[in-house]
Motif scaffolding. Sequence first.
Motif, PDB file in Angstrom:
ATOM      1  N   ALA A 160      -6.411   7.359  -2.287  1.00  0.00           N
ATOM      2  CA  ALA A 160      -5.363   6.473  -2.813  1.00  0.00           C
ATOM      3  C   ALA A 160      -5.139   5.304  -1.862  1.00  0.00           C
ATOM      4  CB  ALA A 160      -4.067   7.248  -3.026  1.00  0.00           C
ATOM      5  N   MET A 161      -5.174   5.558  -0.565  1.00  0.00           N
ATOM      6  CA  MET A 161      -4.998   4.479   0.403  1.00  0.00           C
ATOM      7  C   MET A 161      -6.092   3.433   0.256  1.00  0.00           C
ATOM      8  SD  MET A 161      -5.214   4.339   4.533  1.00  0.00           S
ATOM      9  CE  MET A 161      -6.953   4.626   4.369  1.00  0.00           C
ATOM     10  N   ARG A 162      -7.347   3.873   0.098  1.00  0.00           N
ATOM     11  CA  ARG A 162      -8.451   2.924  -0.074  1.00  0.00           C
ATOM     12  C   ARG A 162      -8.286   2.111  -1.361  1.00  0.00           C
ATOM     13  NH1 ARG A 162     -11.324   7.166   2.066  1.00  0.00           N
ATOM     14  NH2 ARG A 162     -12.026   7.907   0.039  1.00  0.00           N
ATOM     15  N   LYS A 163      -7.924   2.779  -2.439  1.00  0.00           N
ATOM     16  CA  LYS A 163      -7.755   2.091  -3.715  1.00  0.00           C
ATOM     17  C   LYS A 163      -6.586   1.110  -3.671  1.00  0.00           C
ATOM     18  CE  LYS A 163      -9.884   5.673  -6.519  1.00  0.00           C
ATOM     19  NZ  LYS A 163      -9.675   6.694  -7.561  1.00  0.00           N
ATOM     20  N   CYS A 164      -5.489   1.526  -3.062  1.00  0.00           N
ATOM     21  CA  CYS A 164      -4.313   0.651  -2.957  1.00  0.00           C
ATOM     22  C   CYS A 164      -4.602  -0.537  -2.042  1.00  0.00           C
ATOM     23  CB  CYS A 164      -3.109   1.448  -2.454  1.00  0.00           C
ATOM     24  SG  CYS A 164      -2.510   2.688  -3.641  1.00  0.00           S
ATOM     25  N   SER A 165      -5.349  -0.319  -0.980  1.00  0.00           N
ATOM     26  CA  SER A 165      -5.738  -1.411  -0.085  1.00  0.00           C
ATOM     27  C   SER A 165      -6.629  -2.405  -0.815  1.00  0.00           C
ATOM     28  CB  SER A 165      -6.467  -0.876   1.148  1.00  0.00           C
ATOM     29  OG  SER A 165      -5.608  -0.080   1.915  1.00  0.00           O
ATOM     30  N   ASN A 172       0.647   6.748  -6.598  1.00  0.00           N
ATOM     31  CA  ASN A 172      -0.701   7.226  -6.930  1.00  0.00           C
ATOM     32  C   ASN A 172      -1.212   8.369  -6.069  1.00  0.00           C
ATOM     33  OD1 ASN A 172      -1.579   5.248  -9.058  1.00  0.00           O
ATOM     34  ND2 ASN A 172      -0.923   3.846  -7.452  1.00  0.00           N
ATOM     35  N   GLY A 173      -0.391   8.874  -5.196  1.00  0.00           N
ATOM     36  CA  GLY A 173      -0.803  10.004  -4.357  1.00  0.00           C
ATOM     37  C   GLY A 173      -0.944   9.620  -2.898  1.00  0.00           C
ATOM     38  N   GLN A 174      -0.657  10.542  -2.061  1.00  0.00           N
ATOM     39  CA  GLN A 174      -0.665  10.317  -0.613  1.00  0.00           C
ATOM     40  C   GLN A 174      -1.992  10.790  -0.017  1.00  0.00           C
ATOM     41  OE1 GLN A 174       1.909   8.777   0.902  1.00  0.00           O
ATOM     42  NE2 GLN A 174       3.062   8.670  -1.002  1.00  0.00           N
ATOM     43  N   VAL A 185       0.836  -1.208   0.000  1.00  0.00           N
ATOM     44  CA  VAL A 185       0.000   0.000   0.000  1.00  0.00           C
ATOM     45  C   VAL A 185       0.870   1.256   0.000  1.00  0.00           C
ATOM     46  CG1 VAL A 185      -1.674   1.343   1.350  1.00  0.00           C
ATOM     47  CG2 VAL A 185      -2.038  -1.111   0.990  1.00  0.00           C
ATOM     48  N   LEU A 186       1.940   1.273   0.780  1.00  0.00           N
ATOM     49  CA  LEU A 186       2.819   2.446   0.806  1.00  0.00           C
ATOM     50  C   LEU A 186       3.463   2.685  -0.557  1.00  0.00           C
ATOM     51  CD1 LEU A 186       4.500   2.069   4.313  1.00  0.00           C
ATOM     52  CD2 LEU A 186       2.736   3.711   3.620  1.00  0.00           C
ATOM     53  N   LYS A 231     -10.192  -3.001 -11.222  1.00  0.00           N
ATOM     54  CA  LYS A 231     -11.336  -3.115 -10.321  1.00  0.00           C
ATOM     55  C   LYS A 231     -11.347  -2.018  -9.258  1.00  0.00           C
ATOM     56  CE  LYS A 231     -13.758  -6.185  -7.217  1.00  0.00           C
ATOM     57  NZ  LYS A 231     -13.848  -7.496  -6.623  1.00  0.00           N
ATOM     58  N   CYS A 232     -10.174  -1.666  -8.766  1.00  0.00           N
ATOM     59  CA  CYS A 232     -10.102  -0.775  -7.602  1.00  0.00           C
ATOM     60  C   CYS A 232      -9.891   0.698  -7.951  1.00  0.00           C
ATOM     61  CB  CYS A 232      -8.971  -1.231  -6.680  1.00  0.00           C
ATOM     62  SG  CYS A 232      -9.223  -2.892  -6.029  1.00  0.00           S
ATOM     63  N   PHE A 233      -9.343   0.960  -9.104  1.00  0.00           N
ATOM     64  CA  PHE A 233      -9.061   2.351  -9.479  1.00  0.00           C
ATOM     65  C   PHE A 233     -10.066   2.804 -10.499  1.00  0.00           C
ATOM     66  CE2 PHE A 233      -5.127   1.265  -7.443  1.00  0.00           C
ATOM     67  CZ  PHE A 233      -4.640   2.448  -6.944  1.00  0.00           C
TER      68      PHE A 233
END
Length: 105
Positions: free
Chosen positions: A40-45, A34-36, A27-28, A103-105
């Motif tokens: 972005a955290m939700r999408k990366c998770s 993809n941005g802090q 995720v980090l 799916k997530c982005f």
Amino acid sequence: MFALCLIAAGDARAEDGYPTAARVDYVLGCMAANGQSQEAMRKCSCSVDEIAARFPYDKYVAVETARVMQDAPGERASLVRGAAWIKDLQEEFRQIQVAADLKCF
């Protein structure tokens, strides 16, 4: 007692075998690209959850190890760069990662 809980939490694994630390690391890195932001955290998770559902953790470790080795200089790294099975594994991971991102982005 609190410190003992933190130590135990550091080795926590989901049912799919991915330890919490591996998920956070993914995720980090994803957020760095993809941005802090909270979004972005939700999408990366979401992305790492999708990957974990389709790609076993031992294969993920192999892909990450190969990535690090390929970036290293020297003869040993060249052995990793030329291995067909590593390229196949990386391609499999890339396809799963693309599907997860779609799916997530």
